[in-house]
Design a protein around this motif. Structure first.
Motif, short mmCIF file in Angstrom:
data_model
loop_
_atom_site.label_atom_id
_atom_site.label_comp_id
_atom_site.label_asym_id
_atom_site.label_seq_id
_atom_site.Cartn_x
_atom_site.Cartn_y
_atom_site.Cartn_z
N ALA A 1 0.82 -1.20 0.00
CA ALA A 1 0.00 0.00 0.00
C ALA A 1 0.86 1.26 0.00
O ALA A 1 0.37 2.35 -0.26
CB ALA A 1 -0.93 0.01 1.21
N GLY B 1 -0.25 -6.23 3.39
CA GLY B 1 -0.79 -5.35 2.37
C GLY B 1 -0.45 -5.57 0.92
O GLY B 1 -0.18 -4.61 0.23
N GLU C 1 -1.55 -5.66 -2.59
CA GLU C 1 -2.72 -5.21 -3.35
C GLU C 1 -2.45 -5.46 -4.83
O GLU C 1 -1.91 -4.60 -5.53
CB GLU C 1 -2.97 -3.73 -3.10
CG GLU C 1 -3.30 -3.41 -1.65
CD GLU C 1 -3.43 -1.92 -1.39
OE1 GLU C 1 -3.67 -1.15 -2.36
OE2 GLU C 1 -3.30 -1.53 -0.24
N SER D 1 -4.15 -5.50 -7.67
CA SER D 1 -4.63 -4.60 -8.74
C SER D 1 -3.82 -3.31 -8.78
O SER D 1 -3.47 -2.83 -9.87
CB SER D 1 -6.13 -4.30 -8.56
OG SER D 1 -6.37 -3.70 -7.31
N ASP E 1 -7.24 -13.41 1.25
CA ASP E 1 -6.08 -12.51 1.21
C ASP E 1 -5.14 -12.92 0.07
O ASP E 1 -4.89 -14.10 -0.14
CB ASP E 1 -5.28 -12.57 2.52
CG ASP E 1 -5.88 -11.74 3.63
OD1 ASP E 1 -6.84 -10.99 3.38
OD2 ASP E 1 -5.37 -11.86 4.77
#
Length: 166
Positions: free
Chosen positions: A11, A28, A30, A32, A106
Motif C-alpha cells: 500500500a 498489504g 494489493e 490490482s 487474502d
C-alpha cells in the motif's frame, strides 16, 4: 543489473523497479494496484501477463501462515527472476510474495512479466509460479478448528517445476 528488494507494505507509494521488482511483503499485497503500477511502467510492451494467488476459501481452514528462511528467500527469488530475464526477452518482471498470517481471500503472491510478445510473458509467469509454488524456502501451515497443520507441496507442484529443466 540493479535489484530493488524491500519489506514494505504494497500500500506504500508504488514505485516499480526496472527490469525486476522483487519483494517480500509482511502486509498489504494489493495485486490490482501493483499490476496497474507495473503496467504504467511498461507501456511500450506488447503484452503483460500476470498471476495473482490468494488464500483459498475452505470451510475447514481459518487462516494460512507462510514463514520463510530469511537469509535465503529474497536472494533466491531474485535469482529466479534473473533466470527468467535471461531465458525470455522480457521488458520487466514483478515478483511479490506475502509472508506471515493471512485469512481467506487474502492475496499471497503476484507475479507479472512484460514483453514485446505475449507468449514470452505468459511463459515467464508460468515458470516463476511453478518454482515459487514448490520453493523449499517457503513453509505453509493452515489453521483449522483442531490447530495448525503443515502443508507440503503436492507431487504435481514438483512435476510442474521439473518441466522447466533443460
Amino acid at each position: 543489473m540493479k535489484w530493488r528488494s524491500c519489506r514494505l507494505s504494497a500500500a506504500a507509494k508504488m514505485q516499480i523497479a526496472v527490469p525486476a521488482d522483487v519483494r517480500l511483503l509482511d502486509a498489504g499485497l494489493e495485486p490490482s494496484a501493483a499490476l496497474a503500477a507495473f503496467s504504467a511502467v511498461h507501456t511500450a510492451s506488447g503484452g503483460i501477463a500476470s498471476f495473482s494467488g490468494q488464500v483459498r476459501p475452505d470451510e475447514a481452514v481459518e487462516a494460512l501462515e507462510l514463514s520463510h528462511y530469511e537469509p535465503l528467500t529474497l536472494p533466491e527469488m531474485e535469482r529466479l527472476v534473473g533466470v527468467a530475464l535471461e531465458r525470455w526477452p522480457l521488458d520487466g518482471v514483478l515478483a511479490w510474495h506475502r509472508v506471515g498470517q493471512m485469512v481467506l481471500g487474502d492475496p499471497i503472491v503476484l507475479v507479472a512479466a512484460a514483453s514485446k510478445h505475449r507468449r514470452d510473458a505468459i511463459e515467464a509467469v508460468d515458470f516463476l509460479m511453478d518454482h515459487l509454488k514448490s520453493a523449499a524456502w517457503f513453509w505453509k501451515r493452515e489453521k483449522r478448528a483442531d490447530g495448525w497443520h503443515w502443508i507440503e507441496p503436492r507431487d504435481a507442484d514438483y512435476a510442474d517445476r521439473a518441466r522447466w529443466t533443460d
